[in-house]
Design a protein around this motif. Structure first.
Motif, short mmCIF file in Angstrom:
data_model
loop_
_atom_site.label_atom_id
_atom_site.label_comp_id
_atom_site.label_asym_id
_atom_site.label_seq_id
_atom_site.Cartn_x
_atom_site.Cartn_y
_atom_site.Cartn_z
N ALA A 63 62.71 -12.85 26.19
CA ALA A 63 61.90 -11.65 26.01
C ALA A 63 62.17 -10.69 27.17
N GLY A 106 62.77 -16.59 24.98
CA GLY A 106 62.65 -16.13 23.59
C GLY A 106 63.98 -16.15 22.84
N GLU A 129 60.70 -19.87 31.29
CA GLU A 129 59.46 -19.10 31.45
C GLU A 129 58.62 -19.59 32.63
N1 CAA Z 1 64.56 -9.19 30.38
C1 CAA Z 1 64.94 -7.99 30.87
N2 CAA Z 1 66.13 -7.79 31.48
C2 CAA Z 1 66.93 -8.85 31.59
C3 CAA Z 1 66.60 -10.12 31.10
C4 CAA Z 1 65.35 -10.27 30.45
N3 CAA Z 1 64.95 -11.43 29.92
N4 CAA Z 1 67.61 -10.98 31.36
C5 CAA Z 1 68.57 -10.25 31.99
N5 CAA Z 1 68.16 -8.98 32.13
C6 CAA Z 1 68.87 -7.86 32.77
C7 CAA Z 1 68.71 -7.93 34.30
O1 CAA Z 1 67.51 -7.34 34.71
C8 CAA Z 1 69.94 -7.16 34.74
O2 CAA Z 1 69.69 -5.79 34.58
P1 CAA Z 1 70.20 -4.73 35.71
O3 CAA Z 1 71.71 -4.80 35.60
O4 CAA Z 1 69.62 -3.45 35.24
O5 CAA Z 1 69.68 -5.23 37.02
C9 CAA Z 1 70.99 -7.55 33.68
O6 CAA Z 1 70.26 -8.00 32.53
C10 CAA Z 1 71.88 -8.67 34.14
O7 CAA Z 1 71.05 -9.70 34.66
P2 CAA Z 1 71.33 -10.37 36.11
O8 CAA Z 1 71.73 -9.33 37.09
O9 CAA Z 1 70.16 -11.22 36.44
O10 CAA Z 1 72.63 -11.24 35.73
P3 CAA Z 1 73.01 -12.71 36.21
O11 CAA Z 1 74.35 -12.98 35.63
O12 CAA Z 1 72.81 -12.89 37.68
O13 CAA Z 1 71.93 -13.68 35.49
C11 CAA Z 1 70.58 -14.47 33.68
C12 CAA Z 1 71.87 -13.72 34.08
C13 CAA Z 1 70.66 -15.93 34.13
C14 CAA Z 1 70.47 -14.38 32.17
C15 CAA Z 1 69.37 -13.78 34.39
O14 CAA Z 1 69.39 -12.38 34.09
C16 CAA Z 1 68.05 -14.31 33.96
O15 CAA Z 1 67.60 -15.33 34.47
N6 CAA Z 1 67.36 -13.61 33.04
C17 CAA Z 1 66.00 -13.94 32.63
C18 CAA Z 1 65.94 -15.16 31.75
C19 CAA Z 1 64.49 -15.52 31.45
O16 CAA Z 1 63.72 -15.81 32.33
N7 CAA Z 1 64.15 -15.47 30.16
C20 CAA Z 1 62.80 -15.75 29.71
C21 CAA Z 1 62.04 -14.47 29.51
S1 CAA Z 1 60.33 -14.73 29.18
C22 CAA Z 1 60.26 -15.10 27.55
O17 CAA Z 1 61.25 -15.19 26.85
C23 CAA Z 1 58.85 -15.27 27.03
C24 CAA Z 1 58.69 -15.89 25.70
O18 CAA Z 1 58.48 -17.07 25.58
C25 CAA Z 1 58.64 -15.03 24.48
#
Ligand code: CAA
Length: 253
Positions: A63, A106, A129
């Motif tokens: 998400a 998500g 999460e």
């Molecule tokens: N939401 C919004 N933006 C996100 C995102 C997310 N879930 N995942 C990645 N992005 C964005 C980052 O903010 C970044 O944007 P900018 O370039 O503008 O800074 C871009 O995508 C690239 O991300 P990273 O710089 O972090 O890239 P990385 O290669 O170092 O890491 C990753 C990649 C491991 C996917 C890392 O981005 C990450 O951990 N993302 C979040 C994953 C997460 O926690 N997901 C769960 C969300 S909560 C949820 O899903 C709730 C539910 O149950 C419904």
């Protein structure tokens, strides 16, 4: 404006693609609403015999955290995707998630609503999460334990780590792992095989298997518990820390 969700038909196979590469295909409310719209089109189209859900590069990194940071419980509840995910799960045709790159939060929960999951060798899946001060809210705490068993699901949900494609295959989270360049063809092969099976019997078998889960209440309760966490300081801290690219400092409140 960028087309955030793409849908096309390849013969009798529907192909649904999330197309928000800059945010690693993170699921905003808008993306999910567009998925929902496409699902309505697919439901109404008698010609479509199987659906592939996929993305280029990364399946979906969960998400949209940026959009969730400041939400309160009520807004979080409206933001949540469970209705659309339930719709996908209950589609009357077979569905296949073709997973490459990251399928997190998500994103993995979306894949869990599909009947089959095929991954490319570079896939990394997880429910991180907990590291954001929340828990999975779009079916993860309900569907994952049923698929891979409670102990392994608790490990994934309560530690929030990522697992690679070969481990996902070993624990039954995906049914096949293939080189990245073969992922779409492999999903297509399975979709075509399924499409050749008798449509009504296929629909009945899926319905009967899904009926056995009796999970609607559990999914709703999960959504309520999930939304409740948006009243905590830890949720705000966890998500702000992600946006600020720093380590969160949790206080247990
Ligand atoms: N939401 C919004 N933006 C996100 C995102 C997310 N879930 N995942 C990645 N992005 C964005 C980052 O903010 C970044 O944007 P900018 O370039 O503008 O800074 C871009 O995508 C690239 O991300 P990273 O710089 O972090 O890239 P990385 O290669 O170092 O890491 C990753 C990649 C491991 C996917 C890392 O981005 C990450 O951990 N993302 C979040 C994953 C997460 O926690 N997901 C769960 C969300 S909560 C949820 O899903 C709730 C539910 O149950 C419904």
């Amino acid at each position: 404006m960028e087309n955030l969700v793409l849908y096309e038909k390849v013969g009798v196979i529907g192909v649904l693609k999330i197309n928000r590469p800059k945010a690693f295909n993170a699921l905003s409310r808008e993306v999910v609403d567009l998925i929902d719209e496409k699902l309505e089109i697919i439901k109404a189209d008698e010609e479509v015999r199987a659906l592939i859900v996929t993305s280029d590069g990364n399946f979906a990194a969960g998400a949209d955290i940026v959009a969730m940071v400041e939400l309160g419980p009520e807004e979080a509840s409206k933001f949540l995707f469970s209705d659309t995910f339930n719709k996908l799960e209950n589609l009357g045709i077979p569905t296949i998630a073709a997973i490459c790159g990251y399928a997190l939060g998500g994103g993995l929960e979306l894949a869990l609503t599909c009947d089959f999951r095929i991954a490319s060798e570079d896939a990394k899946v997880g429910l991180p999460e907990i590291t954001l001060g929340i828990m999975p809210g779009a079916g993860g705490t309900v569907r994952l334990p049923r698929l891979i068993g409670e102990a392994k699901a608790k490990e994934m949900i309560m530690l929030g780590g990522q697992i690679k494609a070969d481990e996902a295959l070993r624990i039954g989270l995906v049914s096949k792992v293939v080189p990245k360049e073969e992922l779409f063809d492999e999903a297509m092969k399975l979709a075509e095989k399924l499409a050749a099976r008798p449509k009504l019997a296929l629909k009945a078998a899926k319905k009967s298997i899904n009926n056995g889960r009796e999970q609607a209440n559990a999914i709703q309760r999960e959504a309520d518990i999930w939304s409740g966490l948006f009243a905590t300081q830890d949720q705000k801290e966890g998500m702000r820390a992600f946006v600020d690219k720093r380590k969160p400092q949790y206080v247990g409140k």
